[in-house]
Design a protein around this motif. Structure first.
Motif, PDB file in Angstrom:
ATOM      1  N   MET A   1     -12.773   2.840  -9.552  1.00  0.00           N
ATOM      2  CA  MET A   1     -11.869   3.995  -9.577  1.00  0.00           C
ATOM      3  C   MET A   1     -11.926   4.703  -8.228  1.00  0.00           C
ATOM      4  O   MET A   1     -12.990   4.806  -7.622  1.00  0.00           O
ATOM      5  CB  MET A   1     -12.271   4.959 -10.697  1.00  0.00           C
ATOM      6  CG  MET A   1     -11.241   6.051 -10.970  1.00  0.00           C
ATOM      7  SD  MET A   1     -11.687   7.103 -12.360  1.00  0.00           S
ATOM      8  CE  MET A   1     -12.970   8.107 -11.613  1.00  0.00           C
ATOM      9  N   VAL A   2     -10.788   5.178  -7.741  1.00  0.00           N
ATOM     10  CA  VAL A   2     -10.742   5.893  -6.468  1.00  0.00           C
ATOM     11  C   VAL A   2     -10.397   7.354  -6.719  1.00  0.00           C
ATOM     12  O   VAL A   2      -9.956   7.747  -7.787  1.00  0.00           O
ATOM     13  CB  VAL A   2      -9.701   5.282  -5.503  1.00  0.00           C
ATOM     14  CG1 VAL A   2     -10.122   3.912  -5.048  1.00  0.00           C
ATOM     15  CG2 VAL A   2      -8.317   5.238  -6.151  1.00  0.00           C
ATOM     16  N   GLY A   3     -10.575   8.131  -5.668  1.00  0.00           N
ATOM     17  CA  GLY A   3     -10.194   9.540  -5.746  1.00  0.00           C
ATOM     18  C   GLY A   3     -11.385  10.452  -5.879  1.00  0.00           C
ATOM     19  O   GLY A   3     -12.422  10.107  -6.442  1.00  0.00           O
ATOM     20  N   ASP A 309      -8.326  -1.703  -6.643  1.00  0.00           N
ATOM     21  CA  ASP A 309      -9.269  -2.720  -6.182  1.00  0.00           C
ATOM     22  C   ASP A 309      -8.920  -3.063  -4.741  1.00  0.00           C
ATOM     23  O   ASP A 309      -7.968  -3.815  -4.473  1.00  0.00           O
ATOM     24  CB  ASP A 309      -9.193  -3.962  -7.074  1.00  0.00           C
ATOM     25  CG  ASP A 309      -9.628  -3.662  -8.506  1.00  0.00           C
ATOM     26  OD1 ASP A 309     -10.610  -2.930  -8.671  1.00  0.00           O
ATOM     27  OD2 ASP A 309      -8.971  -4.156  -9.441  1.00  0.00           O
ATOM     28  N   GLU A 310      -9.725  -2.525  -3.830  1.00  0.00           N
ATOM     29  CA  GLU A 310      -9.373  -2.630  -2.417  1.00  0.00           C
ATOM     30  C   GLU A 310      -9.681  -4.020  -1.861  1.00  0.00           C
ATOM     31  O   GLU A 310     -10.675  -4.651  -2.219  1.00  0.00           O
ATOM     32  CB  GLU A 310     -10.093  -1.553  -1.607  1.00  0.00           C
ATOM     33  CG  GLU A 310      -9.498  -1.366  -0.234  1.00  0.00           C
ATOM     34  CD  GLU A 310      -9.848  -0.019   0.386  1.00  0.00           C
ATOM     35  OE1 GLU A 310      -9.542   0.155   1.583  1.00  0.00           O
ATOM     36  OE2 GLU A 310     -10.400   0.855  -0.309  1.00  0.00           O
ATOM     37  N   PHE A 311      -8.797  -4.467  -0.978  1.00  0.00           N
ATOM     38  CA  PHE A 311      -8.898  -5.770  -0.324  1.00  0.00           C
ATOM     39  C   PHE A 311      -9.325  -5.548   1.121  1.00  0.00           C
ATOM     40  O   PHE A 311      -8.709  -4.776   1.837  1.00  0.00           O
ATOM     41  CB  PHE A 311      -7.528  -6.457  -0.396  1.00  0.00           C
ATOM     42  CG  PHE A 311      -7.404  -7.723   0.400  1.00  0.00           C
ATOM     43  CD1 PHE A 311      -7.948  -8.912  -0.066  1.00  0.00           C
ATOM     44  CD2 PHE A 311      -6.736  -7.738   1.622  1.00  0.00           C
ATOM     45  CE1 PHE A 311      -7.819 -10.095   0.652  1.00  0.00           C
ATOM     46  CE2 PHE A 311      -6.604  -8.913   2.353  1.00  0.00           C
ATOM     47  CZ  PHE A 311      -7.152 -10.092   1.868  1.00  0.00           C
ATOM     48  N   GLY A 322      -4.791  -3.157  -1.310  1.00  0.00           N
ATOM     49  CA  GLY A 322      -5.475  -3.451  -2.557  1.00  0.00           C
ATOM     50  C   GLY A 322      -4.533  -3.573  -3.735  1.00  0.00           C
ATOM     51  O   GLY A 322      -3.309  -3.435  -3.598  1.00  0.00           O
ATOM     52  N   TRP A 323      -5.109  -3.800  -4.898  1.00  0.00           N
ATOM     53  CA  TRP A 323      -4.367  -4.091  -6.121  1.00  0.00           C
ATOM     54  C   TRP A 323      -4.511  -2.956  -7.122  1.00  0.00           C
ATOM     55  O   TRP A 323      -5.564  -2.344  -7.242  1.00  0.00           O
ATOM     56  CB  TRP A 323      -4.866  -5.389  -6.746  1.00  0.00           C
ATOM     57  CG  TRP A 323      -4.972  -6.520  -5.770  1.00  0.00           C
ATOM     58  CD1 TRP A 323      -6.106  -7.016  -5.202  1.00  0.00           C
ATOM     59  CD2 TRP A 323      -3.887  -7.274  -5.214  1.00  0.00           C
ATOM     60  NE1 TRP A 323      -5.812  -8.036  -4.332  1.00  0.00           N
ATOM     61  CE2 TRP A 323      -4.453  -8.222  -4.324  1.00  0.00           C
ATOM     62  CE3 TRP A 323      -2.501  -7.244  -5.376  1.00  0.00           C
ATOM     63  CZ2 TRP A 323      -3.678  -9.127  -3.602  1.00  0.00           C
ATOM     64  CZ3 TRP A 323      -1.734  -8.159  -4.663  1.00  0.00           C
ATOM     65  CH2 TRP A 323      -2.318  -9.082  -3.794  1.00  0.00           C
ATOM     66  N   ALA A 324      -3.432  -2.694  -7.832  1.00  0.00           N
ATOM     67  CA  ALA A 324      -3.443  -1.654  -8.862  1.00  0.00           C
ATOM     68  C   ALA A 324      -2.346  -1.992  -9.856  1.00  0.00           C
ATOM     69  O   ALA A 324      -1.669  -3.023  -9.753  1.00  0.00           O
ATOM     70  CB  ALA A 324      -3.210  -0.276  -8.236  1.00  0.00           C
ATOM     71  N   LEU A 331       0.758  -4.285  -9.031  1.00  0.00           N
ATOM     72  CA  LEU A 331       1.270  -3.771  -7.761  1.00  0.00           C
ATOM     73  C   LEU A 331       0.253  -4.024  -6.654  1.00  0.00           C
ATOM     74  O   LEU A 331      -0.954  -3.814  -6.833  1.00  0.00           O
ATOM     75  CB  LEU A 331       1.512  -2.263  -7.902  1.00  0.00           C
ATOM     76  CG  LEU A 331       2.356  -1.542  -6.859  1.00  0.00           C
ATOM     77  CD1 LEU A 331       3.778  -2.085  -6.835  1.00  0.00           C
ATOM     78  CD2 LEU A 331       2.374  -0.039  -7.154  1.00  0.00           C
ATOM     79  N   GLY A 332       0.737  -4.496  -5.504  1.00  0.00           N
ATOM     80  CA  GLY A 332      -0.076  -4.530  -4.303  1.00  0.00           C
ATOM     81  C   GLY A 332       0.305  -3.339  -3.437  1.00  0.00           C
ATOM     82  O   GLY A 332       1.491  -3.021  -3.294  1.00  0.00           O
ATOM     83  N   ILE A 333      -0.689  -2.675  -2.854  1.00  0.00           N
ATOM     84  CA  ILE A 333      -0.425  -1.446  -2.099  1.00  0.00           C
ATOM     85  C   ILE A 333      -0.942  -1.586  -0.670  1.00  0.00           C
ATOM     86  O   ILE A 333      -2.064  -2.050  -0.445  1.00  0.00           O
ATOM     87  CB  ILE A 333      -1.095  -0.229  -2.777  1.00  0.00           C
ATOM     88  CG1 ILE A 333      -0.572  -0.059  -4.212  1.00  0.00           C
ATOM     89  CG2 ILE A 333      -0.855   1.045  -1.974  1.00  0.00           C
ATOM     90  CD1 ILE A 333      -1.244   1.057  -4.983  1.00  0.00           C
ATOM     91  N   LEU A 334      -0.088  -1.177   0.279  1.00  0.00           N
ATOM     92  CA  LEU A 334      -0.493  -1.045   1.680  1.00  0.00           C
ATOM     93  C   LEU A 334      -0.275   0.411   2.063  1.00  0.00           C
ATOM     94  O   LEU A 334       0.840   0.928   1.943  1.00  0.00           O
ATOM     95  CB  LEU A 334       0.328  -1.944   2.605  1.00  0.00           C
ATOM     96  CG  LEU A 334       0.268  -3.461   2.357  1.00  0.00           C
ATOM     97  CD1 LEU A 334       1.388  -3.883   1.395  1.00  0.00           C
ATOM     98  CD2 LEU A 334       0.386  -4.233   3.675  1.00  0.00           C
TER      99      LEU A 334
END
Length: 530
Positions: A1-3, A309-311, A322-324, A331-334
């Motif tokens: 978990m992030v934040g 989940d950070e890459f 990362g992935w979420a 979703l992949g996020i940049l």
């Protein structure tokens, strides 16, 4: 978990929140201009004729208690035309089917199309085609705004081309004609799959009585040339004859219900909301875009369960990848972390984009970048070829792309993060966003240095007073042209949104993109310079 839990009592947080709320108040005031249409006088005159407004028609068309994602509401902002460009476009649910809806606003110059109306309508068609969304056009327009015909006539033919291409692609098109649809506008119902016309309201003809009189000498009434009754009984252009506007909208809902339309992907089950409060987004982004912020804090407030989940978190750390999941959609996020993109970040991005394409996962780009790093060390290290690698990957990626401009989006970094020219399915901006070739101060400084060096090369004295005035003028110009409302007015995005609505807006977009098949590129990236 992030934040993490922000210090909401800190002066910095309070200052950022106040600045964002001020920008949101300005945004609300501009949206109100679009909502007002042509103004109280023309709205009341329209209602006095027994007609509904454009947004009332949309509301009656949509399924009860379902959202409507309005697109490009600020079109034409800063121009000589009304904010909103006399057209309402957006995505809503009709009889359980997600549709792209357009509605002419007849309270603004009779719904006539100006250059921004055209760009807005073409963007709506582009969204419908890319996402395979059935189109419902609520038509009442006097045609082209004649004083600006030189900017409309030639490119305007693309509207009719789009309707035929949508139909050829198997994407249904429905025209509901409430009033005028004349001259070139007659081809909107003429090229739609399904046509509904309102009795004593619809007027669909290539030439009205004055034109027919001038061209042929014939005296003909409007009803004989293009009334709904004539088209239903004689020409056959009308498939459905409605007695009034509510009946027309009811019939449109029935047409959509009978389309036998299915999404390519089933909707996911309900997903857990973020563990962090989206309200906190108002104070997380510094009002001074030169101050960096951690995009993971934004991610934590928009993705399901705040799980990211950070890459490659330790490699190329100024770009978080990362992935979420968001509303159940993978979703992949940049997301830009520190603004500048280096070689490592560029290579990481290219690899991550390839992985998303292998797994058929849409990509979300969260912009806060000043561009790719410059300087002898970085040029010698290959920043051009590495930046090109990232842009190559973005250009040839086939999964749906979503972009949100949070802060700065400058230079080629805007391209590498999938700016408008790279065809994201949807692109939105926060009120804090700015986008340009470079920051105002940097651009003015570059111009000053070039002029100073030119004067020195000619052996001429340099006027410092004029230089200061020029720099101030250029900074002011670039600052105003980089603001989110300026860019949105030119349709360089699909709307400026409240940060707190980001999750909802992206969820609606993800639902829309999954109407079409989601499939990534399998190779075919061209040559990566290594």
């Amino acid at each position: 978990m992030v934040g993490s839990v922000p210090d909401t009592a800190s002066p910095e947080y309070a200052e950022n929140r106040a600045a964002m709320l001020e920008k949101l108040a300005e945004l609300t005031a501009e949206h109100a201009k679009a909502l007002a249409g042509g103004g109280e006088k023309y709205v009341e005159r329209h209602r006095g004729r027994g007609k509904m407004t454009a947004r009332e028609r949309i509301e009656a068309l949509l399924d009860p208690d379902t959202p409507f994602l309005e697109l490009s509401p600020l079109a034409g902002w800063g121009s000589d035309y009304r904010v909103g460009a006399s057209l309402v476009t957006g995505i809503g649910v009709v009889s359980g089917v997600e549709c792209l809806i357009t509605a002419n606003d007849p309270t603004v110059r009779g719904g006539a199309s100006n250059p921004w109306t055209l760009r807005k309508a073409l963007r709506a068609n582009e969204i419908a085609r890319a996402n395979r969304l059935p189109c419902v056009n609520l038509v009442e327009s006097g045609g082209a705004d004649l004083p600006s015909q030189k900017e409309i006539f030639i490119p305007g033919g693309a509207l009719f081309r789009d309707l035929t291409r949508l139909s050829e692609a198997g994407i249904p098109t429905v025209a509901v004609v409430f009033g005028n649809s004349t001259a070139g506008g007659a081809y909107v119902p003429g090229m739609s799959d399904h046509v509904i016309m309102v009795r004593e309201g619809a007027k669909v003809f290539l030439g009205g009585p004055p034109l027919v009189r001038m061209a042929t000498g014939e005296e003909a009434a409007e009803e004989d040339l293009g009334g709904a009754d004539m088209h239903a009984r004689t020409s056959g252009l009308a498939d459905h004859f409605a007695v009034d506007e509510p009946d027309a909208l009811r019939r449109a809902r029935r047409v959509v219900a009978r389309l036998n339309w299915r999404k390519a992907h089933a909707d996911p089950p309900p997903a857990p909301p973020p563990r962090h409060d989206p309200e906190e987004l108002l104070g997380l982004v510094p009002h001074d875009l030169r101050v960096p912020f951690d995009p993971r804090e934004v991610i934590a407030r928009i993705v399901d369960d705040s799980r990211f989940d950070e890459f490659k978190p330790l490699y190329g750390p100024s770009l978080a990848t990362g992935w979420a999941s968001l509303h159940g959609y993978p979703l992949g996020i940049l997301a830009n972390a520190q603004g500048v993109l280096y070689s490592a970040e560029s290579q990481k991005a290219a690899q991550f984009i390839q992985l998303a394409n292998q797994r058929d996962i849409p990509l979300l780009f969260l912009h806060n970048t000043t561009g790719y790093m410059v300087g002898a060390e970085y040029e010698q290290g290959g920043i051009i070829k590495h930046g090109a690698m990232m842009i190559n990957a973005v250009s040839n990626s086939r999964v749906p792309h979503l972009s949100v401009l949070l802060g700065a989006s400058y230079g080629a970094g805007h391209y590498g993060m999938c700016g408008r020219a790279y065809d994201p399915r949807f692109l939105f901006a926060w009120p804090s966003a700015k986008s340009a070739v470079m920051g105002p101060r940097q651009l003015a400084g570059v111009l000053s240095l070039v002029m100073r060096e030119s004067a020195a090369a000619k052996g001429q004295p340099y006027d410092e007073e004029n230089d200061a005035a020029l720099r101030a003028m250029v900074e002011e110009q670039i600052e105003s042209e980089s603001l989110s409302m300026f860019l949105s007015g030119r349709l360089y995005d699909d709307g400026v949104i409240d940060p707190r609505d980001t999750r909802t807006v992206l969820g609606l977009c993800l639902s829309a993109v999954h109407t079409a098949p989601v499939a990534g590129a399998r190779g075919g990236y061209g040559v990566f310079r290594m």
